[in-house]
Design a protein around this motif. Structure first.
Motif, PDB file in Angstrom:
ATOM      1  N   SER A 119      50.454  20.346  29.543  1.00 53.02           N
ATOM      2  CA  SER A 119      51.270  21.199  30.407  1.00 53.02           C
ATOM      3  C   SER A 119      52.566  21.598  29.713  1.00 53.02           C
ATOM      4  N   ASN A 177      51.691  27.141  32.557  1.00 52.32           N
ATOM      5  CA  ASN A 177      51.187  27.364  31.205  1.00 52.32           C
ATOM      6  C   ASN A 177      50.834  26.052  30.522  1.00 52.32           C
ATOM      7  N   LYS A 207      50.289  24.172  26.443  1.00 50.17           N
ATOM      8  CA  LYS A 207      50.685  24.298  25.039  1.00 50.17           C
ATOM      9  C   LYS A 207      49.873  23.355  24.167  1.00 50.17           C
ATOM     10  N   THR A 226      50.672  28.864  23.133  1.00 51.44           N
ATOM     11  CA  THR A 226      50.765  28.853  24.594  1.00 51.44           C
ATOM     12  C   THR A 226      49.561  29.538  25.219  1.00 51.44           C
ATOM     13  N   ALA A 268      48.117  30.880  28.958  1.00 54.84           N
ATOM     14  CA  ALA A 268      48.444  31.206  30.351  1.00 54.84           C
ATOM     15  C   ALA A 268      47.137  31.308  31.138  1.00 54.84           C
ATOM     16  N   TYR A 289      46.323  33.923  25.596  1.00 51.26           N
ATOM     17  CA  TYR A 289      47.061  32.952  24.785  1.00 51.26           C
ATOM     18  C   TYR A 289      47.971  33.713  23.829  1.00 51.26           C
ATOM     19  N   GLN A 309      52.675  40.461  33.892  1.00 47.72           N
ATOM     20  CA  GLN A 309      52.250  39.244  34.583  1.00 47.72           C
ATOM     21  C   GLN A 309      52.043  39.435  36.079  1.00 47.72           C
ATOM     22  N   VAL A 354      52.393  35.533  28.177  1.00 45.25           N
ATOM     23  CA  VAL A 354      52.376  34.070  28.350  1.00 45.25           C
ATOM     24  C   VAL A 354      53.772  33.476  28.418  1.00 45.25           C
ATOM     25  N   GLU A 355      54.793  34.268  28.134  1.00 47.49           N
ATOM     26  CA  GLU A 355      56.163  33.750  28.161  1.00 47.49           C
ATOM     27  C   GLU A 355      56.631  33.608  29.610  1.00 47.49           C
ATOM     28  N   PRO A 356      57.146  32.437  29.993  1.00 48.65           N
ATOM     29  CA  PRO A 356      57.549  32.237  31.396  1.00 48.65           C
ATOM     30  C   PRO A 356      58.642  33.214  31.826  1.00 48.65           C
TER      31      PRO A 356
END
Length: 619
Positions: free
Chosen positions: A31, A36, A38, A52, A54, A60, A476, A545-547
């Motif tokens: 996690s 996401n 890793k 990463t 998602a 990814y 997203q 995938v970036e938060p």
């Protein structure tokens, strides 16, 4: 040739494929927060996880090397398959019957690429060899296994087989199954004879199927059984398009989940050692296939172990107690620094390998062998000192010179002083000369050319951050971003790659069209395909995938604030440009131009004030 796969079937494969399941075959994922996951990137060497995944969007991205995409892209890159081959593999796993543009499913041969054909040939060969193991002619092979403590069920569990006493039994069998001689030669299952025909590569031997992480058979290891066989003791599949001995580990398909679960990998020397360890309860054992343990093997295990600065696993080498085994153990120490985790060695006091140990003393003895492991550096130091006469001054000094670099290599610098004291005690020398020797070895290593590292990017500007956030919303949560995002054009973005991605969103039909896409991955696929270059494609996947920079789930208010900040940056830039122009213009000589610019400036400043009010409480 078969036609192209229908677009709707490709979309269905994307929708029904769980990217976590696909990637977990190669990489241990943990996690990363925000939903996401890793892991260590399978496409470049790294010690801190930057790969990463998602799951919600089925994509990814690696922040270290920039690769990214969906499950199809991952299979293409990790297994070196074509797009069609990758779709066909995932479709087979999801029980999806693919249709082609011509209107019918492709014939088996025509619809498959080379890799699938070679894998299929190996699967058929493994089945053939396994059937031969119960034939009368395979009695010697069964006896070989029985003498090592393996029964019929054990042989079946590990796919053991027998290559019969025939020049072309397998070749004929596979030709009858539709495989060509060229395919069998490429696969390493057959080889050309002097007569010009093809004969079996393996003959009169006990064989083990060698599987990759996914479980596909990609090669074989064959053990000599007859005294009149003038070949090597072990004969392995040669290098082929699907079999690379520098990356293959026997037993990894069975061990991978336990390796990830326990944070431990046990490296043994042979096929029977792997079987013995697994049957004895050491289910993390793997072995190389006809080659020494190298850097690429380390890469495979590090990804499974999640061997990183944050999570340190255990790597346990087992070697025979003879001189060759000890030499192999010392070579392993040279590879030790490529692991972040702790490395150990386990050698049976009487020199038996795990298979011999299990046969002689039972399963518990094998488990005890692994439990009694010792740090590899301790073993390396002891073996180094054993080569010198420590009763003489020359012997002690030379031993110190040879051992000091081993202490200097220790990854954990806090352990060096303790090992310096231990080394001084083992040598029977004062502490000071040993400290100097280790310090000199450390300086020597530091002065060597450092490995070039990927330079970290400069910190992003506030404008770049807000551009990224706006694009993340579109990629997203496109339904939420919706008309608000689409109403803010590409002219509000400054960075060229951001502009390219924003334009790609528009070219893909805007966020309003995302609901018609086949899930999150389908929408991202559409946007990526409309990016004009690789930089834009990479950024699109990276942002997918970036938060998001918001606590909890984004809402319409957050979208409005983000877009207000985005526009404010562009408007503020335009205001600065206009003010500069107004200051340079003579209001008397160029009255009309001056009034026009002043009017635009006034309007923009009003717009900026409204945007600031809307952007309060934002990023």
């Amino acid at each position: 040739m078969a036609g192209r796969i229908r677009d709707e079937d490709i979309a269905l494969v994307r929708e029904r494929t769980n990217i976590v399941d696909v990637i977990s075959e190669q990489v241990t994922l943990k996690s990363a927060g925000g939903g996401n996951l890793k892991g260590l990137c399978p496409f470049h060497d790294e010690k801190t996880p930057s790969f990463t995944v998602a799951p919600g969007r089925n994509v990814y991205f690696c922040h270290g090397c920039g690769v990214g995409g969906d499950a199809i892209r991952f299979v293409m890159d990790v297994d070196h398959l074509s797009f069609v081959e990758s779709v066909e593999r995932l479709a087979a796993q999801a029980n999806i019957q693919l249709r082609y543009v011509e209107g019918s499913a492709a014939p088996v041969r025509q619809g498959q690429g080379q890799r699938q054909r070679l894998v299929a040939a190996h699967a058929a060969a493994a089945e053939f060899y396994a059937e031969q193991l119960i034939s009368p002619g395979a009695r010697i092979a069964r006896e070989f296994l029985a003498k090592r403590g393996f029964g019929r069920e054990d042989a079946a569990a590990y796919g053991c087989g027998f290559a019969p006493d025939s020049w072309d039994a397998l070749t004929k069998h596979l030709r009858a199954r539709g495989f060509t001689s060229d395919e069998l030669n490429t696969a390493g299952l057959a080889k050309p004879a002097r007569s010009g025909s093809f004969i079996d590569r393996f003959r009169r031997r006990l064989v083990w199927p060698i599987r990759e992480l996914s479980g596909d058979v990609i090669g074989f290891g064959a053990r000599k059984l007859f005294d009149d066989d003038d070949g090597p003791k072990y004969l392995n599949t040669p290098e082929t398009p699907i079999y690379k001995k520098s990356t293959v580990l026997y037993g990894v398909d069975k061990a991978k989940r336990e390796i990830a679960k326990r944070g431990q990998a046990v490296i043994v020397e042979g096929y029977t050692d792997v079987m013995a360890c697994h049957l004895a309860g050491v289910t993390t054992a793997v072995a190389t296939c006809g080659t020494s343990f190298g850097a690429e093997h380390i890469g495979v295990l590090r990804r499974l172990l999640m061997d990183s600065d944050d999570v340190a696993g255990e790597i346990i080498y087992t070697f025979d107690g003879d001189a060759a085994g000890q030499k192999a153990a010392l070579r392993a120490f040279d590879s030790d620094q490529k692991f972040v985790g702790r490395t150990f060695i386990a050698i049976s006091p009487d020199g038996m390998d795990p298979c011999e140990l299990r046969l002689a003393r039972g399963d518990l003895a094998v488990r005890d062998l692994i439990a009694s492991r010792e740090p590899l550096v301790d073993f390396a130091l002891r073996q180094t000192l054993a080569r010198y006469d420590l009763d003489t001054v020359d012997g002690r000094v030379e031993a110190m010179r040879r051992a000091a670099p081993l202490v200097a290599q220790l990854k954990d610098r806090e352990k060096r002083p303790e090992y310096v004291r231990k080394l001084a005690g083992d040598l029977g020398m004062d502490l000071e000369p040993v400290q100097r020797a280790v310090a000199e070895a450390v300086r020597g290593a530091a002065s060597a050319p450092a490995q070039q590292r990927r330079s970290s990017p400069a910190p992003d500007s506030p404008q770049a951050l807000v551009e990224r956030e706006a694009l993340k919303l579109a990629l997203q949560v496109p339904v939420l971003a919706g008309p608000m995002f689409d109403a803010v054009g590409a002219d509000s973005y400054r960075h060229p790659v951001s502009i390219a991605v924003r334009q790609a969103v528009a070219d893909a039909g805007g966020t309003a069209s995302a609901t018609a896409a086949a899930g999150g991955a389908g929408w991202l696929h559409q946007v990526r395909d409309h990016c004009p270059d690789l930089a834009g494609q990479a950024l699109a996947i990276e942002l997918a995938v970036e938060p998001l920079r918001v606590d909890g789930e984004p809402d319409p208010y957050y979208v409005a604030v983000t877009l207000a900040q985005l526009q404010l940056g562009a408007v503020s830039g335009r205001i600065r440009e206009l003010k500069s122009k107004v200051q340079r213009i003579n209001p008397v000589a160029h009255k009309d131009e001056y009034l026009s610019l002043a009017g635009e400036l006034f309007s923009l400043e009003q717009h900026a004030r409204a945007l600031r009010e809307q952007a309060v409480g934002g990023l």
